[in-house]
Every structure is written in C-alpha cells, then in structure tokens.
Design an enzyme around this catalytic site. Structure first.
Site, PDB file in Angstrom:
ATOM      1  N   HIS A 181       8.534 -15.699  -0.776  1.00  0.00           N
ATOM      2  CA  HIS A 181       7.352 -14.892  -1.078  1.00  0.00           C
ATOM      3  C   HIS A 181       6.166 -15.211  -0.172  1.00  0.00           C
ATOM      4  O   HIS A 181       5.049 -15.457  -0.647  1.00  0.00           O
ATOM      5  CB  HIS A 181       6.959 -15.057  -2.544  1.00  0.00           C
ATOM      6  CG  HIS A 181       7.767 -14.200  -3.470  1.00  0.00           C
ATOM      7  ND1 HIS A 181       7.813 -12.820  -3.362  1.00  0.00           N
ATOM      8  CD2 HIS A 181       8.584 -14.529  -4.507  1.00  0.00           C
ATOM      9  CE1 HIS A 181       8.606 -12.346  -4.311  1.00  0.00           C
ATOM     10  NE2 HIS A 181       9.092 -13.348  -5.007  1.00  0.00           N
ATOM     11  N   HIS A 241      12.242  -7.394  -3.319  1.00  0.00           N
ATOM     12  CA  HIS A 241      10.984  -7.198  -2.595  1.00  0.00           C
ATOM     13  C   HIS A 241      11.211  -6.785  -1.149  1.00  0.00           C
ATOM     14  O   HIS A 241      10.225  -6.504  -0.452  1.00  0.00           O
ATOM     15  CB  HIS A 241      10.129  -8.468  -2.645  1.00  0.00           C
ATOM     16  CG  HIS A 241       9.341  -8.607  -3.913  1.00  0.00           C
ATOM     17  ND1 HIS A 241       8.020  -8.247  -4.011  1.00  0.00           N
ATOM     18  CD2 HIS A 241       9.701  -9.051  -5.138  1.00  0.00           C
ATOM     19  CE1 HIS A 241       7.595  -8.474  -5.239  1.00  0.00           C
ATOM     20  NE2 HIS A 241       8.594  -8.961  -5.953  1.00  0.00           N
ATOM     21  N   ASP A 705     -16.160  10.590   1.107  1.00  0.00           N
ATOM     22  CA  ASP A 705     -16.358   9.973   2.424  1.00  0.00           C
ATOM     23  C   ASP A 705     -17.847   9.656   2.605  1.00  0.00           C
ATOM     24  O   ASP A 705     -18.593  10.399   3.239  1.00  0.00           O
ATOM     25  CB  ASP A 705     -15.852  10.924   3.512  1.00  0.00           C
ATOM     26  CG  ASP A 705     -16.023  10.344   4.908  1.00  0.00           C
ATOM     27  OD1 ASP A 705     -16.190   9.108   5.013  1.00  0.00           O
ATOM     28  OD2 ASP A 705     -16.002  11.121   5.875  1.00  0.00           O
ATOM     29  N   HIS A 711     -12.762   9.943   7.264  1.00  0.00           N
ATOM     30  CA  HIS A 711     -11.655   9.271   6.587  1.00  0.00           C
ATOM     31  C   HIS A 711     -12.180   8.557   5.345  1.00  0.00           C
ATOM     32  O   HIS A 711     -13.366   8.203   5.272  1.00  0.00           O
ATOM     33  CB  HIS A 711     -10.962   8.258   7.507  1.00  0.00           C
ATOM     34  CG  HIS A 711     -10.257   8.884   8.667  1.00  0.00           C
ATOM     35  ND1 HIS A 711     -10.927   9.253   9.819  1.00  0.00           N
ATOM     36  CD2 HIS A 711      -8.958   9.220   8.848  1.00  0.00           C
ATOM     37  CE1 HIS A 711     -10.057   9.784  10.672  1.00  0.00           C
ATOM     38  NE2 HIS A 711      -8.859   9.781  10.101  1.00  0.00           N
TER      39      HIS A 711
END
Length: 753
Positions: A181, A241, A705, A711
């Site tokens: 992990h 995962h 925005d 964006h």
C-alpha cells in the site's frame, strides 16, 4: 539448639509464603493490566477496520450509482460516447496501445539537468539495485523511464499464465510478501533484512502495491524492475487495489498526477493496461496456493487458469454487452459442443492469452477447454459469418492505411440496420468477460475467511464473500493442496493463521493505520513448505515506545477518527436520540445512546465499552445528548469558521466528493473541462428527468469556475458544494438551487419534476 533451628525454619517459611503471595498478587495485577491493554487494543482495531470497510462500502455505492447512470443514458454524439467509455473503462486494442505507448516514451526528452536514476534496457541487477537506492534518497524517476519500464513490464506480463508456477527446487527459499500500500519503507526494510532478489532468493508479492501510502509509484517501479531482471524468480499477483476505479478514491491516481503533471495521463492509461495483465495467483510446488483475497464455494481454478484475465478491467463493475440473435445462437451451439481431446491439468501453464480478434470468437466453453486466444480453437463459424468478419476487418485496415497516408476519411454512409450495427460494434469492441469469469476474479481478490462454516456475501466490504473452514477444506482436497496464503487484511501481528492453519494471512505494511498500530510480516517457504514467519517494524520510533504508550497513541488516533465520523452524522444521530427521548427531557440512557449511534453509523463497534472515551459527563447516569453533540462540533468549529451543519456535511461527503471529481475528470488532467462538466450534467439530468439545455449547463459551469480560467479544479468544486449546501441550510427547502434553478432560469420543461 533444636528450638532455634525450628524458629529459623518457621520464619523462613513465613517469608517464603509472603513472597509467593506477593508474586501472585503482582502476577494477578499484571495479567489484569495486560488484559485491559489488550481490550483497548482490540477496540482500537475494531474502530480502524470498521471505518476502513465503511469507506469501501461508500466506494461501491458511489460507483454503482455512476454505473447506473452510464447504463441508462443514451449518448447522442460520439463525444458523449467517448466520455462514457473514459469514465470507467478505456476499451482499446492492446496492440494499438502498445505501439502508441512505445512512441510516447521515445518522444520524451530527458534534460541534462536531471540527476535522478537512469535506466537502459535490458535491465541488469545493478539497475534495479540503483533504483532502490535512488528512491531511498527521495529521488524521482523521470517520466520517460517510467513509461519505458511500464512498457517492458507489460510485454513480459502478457506472456505469463494466469496462475504462475514456482518451484523450491530452483531456489533455496521463496519469500511471500503481502500488501504494501505505497509504503516504500516497508519494501526497503524487507530487502534489507531478507536480502535483495536473486536466483537463490525468489519473491512473490501478493497484490495491493498501491493506494493509501505516498510512494506507490516508486514501489511499482522497483517491483517491475526486479521482475524484468529475474523473470523466473520474481513474481507478482494482482490485488483488489490494482484497479483504476479503486485508485480514484484511495490516492494512487492523485499521486501519479501530482508527481507527473505533464505525462501523468499517459502513465495512468498504461498502468490500467498493465494491471489487467497481472497474474491472478501463484502456485508453489503445486501444493501452496497464493492469491490476494481468498476463495468461495464456487472458485474454479481450472476456469481461472484459462480465462482471459485482460478482459477484467475492473472488479468494481461488470459491463454487459447486448447480443444479437445470431450471436446468441452461436453461443448456444458452442455450449452444446464439447472440446476434443483430454484437457490438461489445471495447474499446467497454458499458452498465453491474447485478445480475441474478429476471426477468433470467445465463448464460455472455449474458456474451459483452453485459453480463449491461444489458437483459433473455438466452434467453426458459419462461412457467411466468417466472410463478413474478414471483409469488415479488411475494410477497417484499409481505412487506417488511408488515414495514415493523409487521404481524407471516408464519410459514414446511412446508418445500417440495428442488427448490422450491433454486429459491427461488437467486432470493434474488446470482448467482455462472462459473468462467471468476472465473479471468479472478484471472489479471489475481495474475499475474507471467517470462523463459521459456509460461504456468504461479504457485505462489509461490498464485494467478494466470507468463506468458512469447510470451503477451504473442500478446495484443498479438490486440487490436492496443503494450504493457502492470502493477504488483503491488516493484522496486528502482520500475520494470522485460521481454518486449522490451512489459511495464512500475510500483511507487509507495518504501521498501516497509525505508527505502532501493527507489525508487518513476510513468510519464507523452503523445500518442506513449512511457513517461517518474519515480523518487523519499519518505523524506528515504535522501538522506543512501551506497550502502553504505543496503544495510547494508536487509541487516540482511532478515537479522533471516530469522533469525526460521529460529527459527520450529527444530524442523523440527533434524530435518533429524539426518538428515544419521547418526553423531550434532553436526556437519554446510555443503552439508548449506544443503540442510536449504531443505528446511524452501522459500524458494529462495542459502544458501551467505548463510552468512557466518548462520553465524559453524565446526569443521573443519563446523557445530555444536545450538549454532547455540541462538544463534538467545538473542535471542528475552532479549526474552520463554518457553521456546524455545513461543516458536518463537508466532513461526511469529502471523500465522496473527491472521488466524484476524479470520475468526472475522466482524462485525469486535474481539472474538469467544460465538455466533461456538460456530459456529466446530462447523465444527472437524464436520471432526474430534468430537461436542461447546454446554455444552462455552461452558465452553471462558469458560476463554479471562480477564477475564470475555463476549468474547474478540486477547490472550486468543493467550494461550490459548500455554497450550495449553505444556501439550502440557510432557508427552507424551496430556496434550494436544485429546486429553483430549473424554473427560475427557464432551463427545464414545466413538467420536469
């Protein structure tokens, strides 16, 4: 003389008796002390695991919701169709992506100022060792070498069978490691204590290399490098995962984009393909089966050995594909036809699995007889169908050649009939796994053992199953195995035997929840296949702490996480408290407090035992629940100047909001473009039966925005949620934007609601 001697013996006996009583008293006290510490440790462990599994349930629910939207939304353009494909799966031809990725890293220049590690292929042992040392010194590998290494790793993984074969005859011992992990310190510590991989020292890493930790990229680079240097001695299994959808929530996607802002999208796209090619299990001397999660009562190792693992893009969602009448008939005929010849044993290496082409149909029966793409061994096609598929394949190839030569693309003619369009789209799509194949892979990656007999759904995680001792014994007898090695679960000591020592859990990420929370472990297998467990703590700070200090530190962290969970659900808990306070006294009994909290959180914790740590003041053995909830909010409110109800909602939804943001940001650019925002809004509007125009969507995007750069980044996304929630909580329901926007701004039809 005699009386004096007897008196001395009497006193000596009395002193010895006092010493024994004192020793027994000290022993009794120490046992109680250790028992109390153990009880605190177990409660702490239950808190961490319950919160972790609750997060996994949220991930499954969120993904199922988006899957539902995708499955029930009809795209009106190619752009919308491409967006839907990018949300969860990127269906592509592996051969094309291989060529594309090869050109990608060749075109990337490494500046002269770069001081990190450099790689040249084929890799040598010194290259892999130098990579470990560079990462230990916190250096970063250049994106060109990352892509190059992933490309080479993919070429090697494609050639491997689904179940790797490892023998102790060729090495002195085999070391099996569990989940890492993203904790690079644990991997380096294992290599330091156990030795670097070599022809005499084989390794098997059992999945879950990424997520949660901060060094997932570095771990992957080290593991892939040693796999290429020692392909016969170094083996990797896929974990739950190693899944691009799981990575959206648990940090790996964010880590890649943070470390490689320019080339992160290419790296993630290639990694998605690499993860699909990771083997599913490893078999040691045909006696010890190593897989990430576990098994179920329907686990079929023969099917697992023969299916095309590359089709399992994600275990989070099974994507079905409609079949036309002719395909259904072919599938029915295939199921009635048996394969010729004796089938080989399930554990023998099969020919490598390649993607199916229009000339190589994949059927369920073909999977059981042999790998789906080893040779064209399926049921013979009808001559007309074969001719049609060949003609279609040639047309596609000619069109690609025309485009590469610079000729304009041929415009599409009239839409073909429904049956023809379905056949053509199926010819272009990558074949999907059967439901049984998908379930088989989900079970071995997500399942956990249980003490009870039988097999039942793993509702705690939201995927896989719980399997009992009888399920384990049945599988071991069927395939003549001695025991199973699995990972997937954090254990306090780093390992745990169960099912009469027939199942061994190995977890190699030490201090997983908090410093001092758990040890890491790995297991060594010699020719006698007797497991030798090695435990470790990679963090030096834990060695200076006493047991009490270590447990207190971990307990404090767990209680802090639990208080945040309680605060995030304060409103729901208050409603439950009021149900138990029918006389409206503001007081409830402790038993009612425990029942109310559990009914909201569903964590399965021993609330009465945790009461002293969570409830400080009582009135006549009753809790003043309003003041208790106010105390939960004080700490959070002192950190941020936001009203209590709003902050509660943010705490509750922060993880889900970040996951939603990354799902909408389908190209992993770190921000949501106008097109991505528009397509997502169309998904939601179709689900809520709201007819909203593109102009309204554009206006909504511009309002979110805030810095007007075209964006929407993660901070703007969360801020918009905060403002909407604040406006809803500041007035009555009729003031909420989701109710008024459509009517006040003429963005929906009158009957939309």
């Amino acid at each position: 003389m005699g009386s004096g001697t007897s008196t001395q013996h009497h006193f000596a006996f009395q002193n010895a008796e006092k010493a024994f009583r004192a020793a027994a008293l000290i022993q009794r006290w120490y046992r109680r002390y250790v028992a109390r510490l153990e009880m605190r440790r177990r409660c702490t462990w239950s808190i961490f695991q319950s919160i972790e599994y609750a997060g996994q349930q949220d991930q499954v629910k969120l993904h199922n919701f988006f899957s539902y939207l995708v499955d029930h939304f009809t795209p009106s353009s190619h752009n919308e169709r491409d967006f839907l494909n990018r949300i969860f799966t990127e269906e592509r031809s592996p051969q094309a992506s291989e060529t594309q990725n090869c050109g990608d890293y060749d075109s990337i220049e490494v500046p002269d100022s770069y001081t990190g590690p450099r790689l040249s292929f084929p890799l040598l042992p010194d290259h892999a060792t130098a990579l470990v040392e560079a990462f230990r010194r916190k250096q970063r590998l250049h994106a060109r070498y990352v892509l190059n290494l992933l490309h080479e790793a993919r070429k090697h993984l494609v050639q491997l069978p689904n179940i790797n074969q490892v023998s102790t005859c060729y090495s002195e011992e085999i070391t099996v490691c569990g989940d890492l992990h993203g904790q690079l310190d644990d991997l380096i510590f294992i290599f330091y204590k156990n030795g670097l991989p070599s022809p005499e020292r084989a390794y098997v890493f059992n999945g879950d290399f990424v997520d949660r930790g901060k060094d997932s990229v570095e771990i992957l680079m080290v593991l892939f490098a040693f796999m290429l240097v020692y392909p016969k001695e170094f083996h990797l299994n896929r974990g739950n995962h190693e899944d691009h959808i799981v990575n959206l929530r648990y940090g790996f996607t964010k880590e890649v984009m943070h470390k490689y802002k320019i080339h992160g999208k290419k790296i993630l796209k290639l990694l998605q393909d690499v993860f699909c090619w990771l083997p599913l299990a490893t078999l040691v001397d045909e006696k010890v089966l190593i897989l990430h999660g576990g098994v179920s009562d329907r686990t079929d190792l023969e099917l697992l050995a023969k299916l095309d693992r590359h089709k399992i893009v994600s275990t989070m969602r099974y994507k079905t594909r409609k079949e036309n009448k002719k395909q259904a008939e072919e599938k029915g005929n295939a199921n009635q036809t048996g394969s010729a010849g004796r089938p080989s044993p399930w554990f023998l290496p099969q020919s490598r699995s390649l993607p199916s082409s229009p000339l190589r149909p994949s059927t369920h029966k073909a999977h059981r007889a042999g790998r789906s793409s080893s040779v064209p061994c399926g049921v013979p096609l009808d001559p007309k169908e074969l001719s049609r598929r060949v003609r279609r394949s040639v047309d596609l190839e000619l069109e690609r050649c025309r485009q590469q030569a610079g000729f304009p693309a041929i415009k599409e003619k009239e839409e073909p009939s429904s049956s023809e369009s379905e056949v053509d789209s199926d010819a272009e799509e990558q074949p999907q796994p059967t439901p049984e194949e998908w379930r088989q892979v989900v079970d071995i990656l997500w399942s956990d053992p249980m003490a009870q007999e039988g097999c039942r759904a793993n509702t705690v995680r939201g995927g896989g199953c719980y399997f009992g001792p009888n399920v384990t014994e049945r599988l071991l007898q069927k395939y003549h195995l001695q025991f199973l090695i699995r990972s997937h679960e954090c254990k306090p000591e780093g390992y745990e035997f169960c099912h009469s020592r027939k199942v061994l859990t190995i977890f190699s990420a030490s201090n997983y929840y908090e410093v001092g929370s758990n040890r890491g472990a790995y297991v060594k297998l010699g020719p006698d296949l007797t497991p030798h467990i090695m435990q470790f703590q990679a963090n030096k700070a834990t060695h200076t702490l006493t047991m009490r200090q270590r447990i207190s530190r971990v307990e404090e962290s767990a209680l802090r996480a639990l208080r945040e969970k309680l605060f995030a659900h304060s409103s729901d808990i208050l409603v439950e408290f009021k149900k138990h306070d029918k006389d409206e006294t503001g007081l409830i009994a402790l038993s009612d407090w425990a029942a109310a909290v559990e009914s909201v959180l569903h964590l399965g914790l021993p609330w009465r035992m945790l009461r002293p740590q969570l409830v400080s003041s009582l009135t006549d053995n009753k809790l003043a629940y309003k003041s208790w909830l106010e105390n939960l909010a004080k700490e959070k409110l002192s950190q941020q100047n936001i009203q209590s109800s709003l902050l509660e909602t943010l705490y509750r939804n922060r993880s889900n909001l970040e996951t939603i943001f990354r799902i909408i940001d389908s190209d992993h650019s770190g921000s949501i473009s106008l097109d991505e925002f528009r397509h997502t809004w169309k998904l939601f509007s179709s689900h809520m039966n709201i007819d909203i125009t593109d102009d309204c969507i554009c206006d909504l995007a511009r309002s979110i925005d805030f810095n007007k750069d075209g964006h929407i980044d993660i901070n703007e996304f969360l801020e918009a949620f905060r403002l909407v929630e604040q406006s809803c909580s500041g007035g009555d329901v009729s003031d909420c934007p989701q109710v008024t926007n459509s009517s006040n701004r003429d963005c929906s039809s009158p009957g939309a609601h």
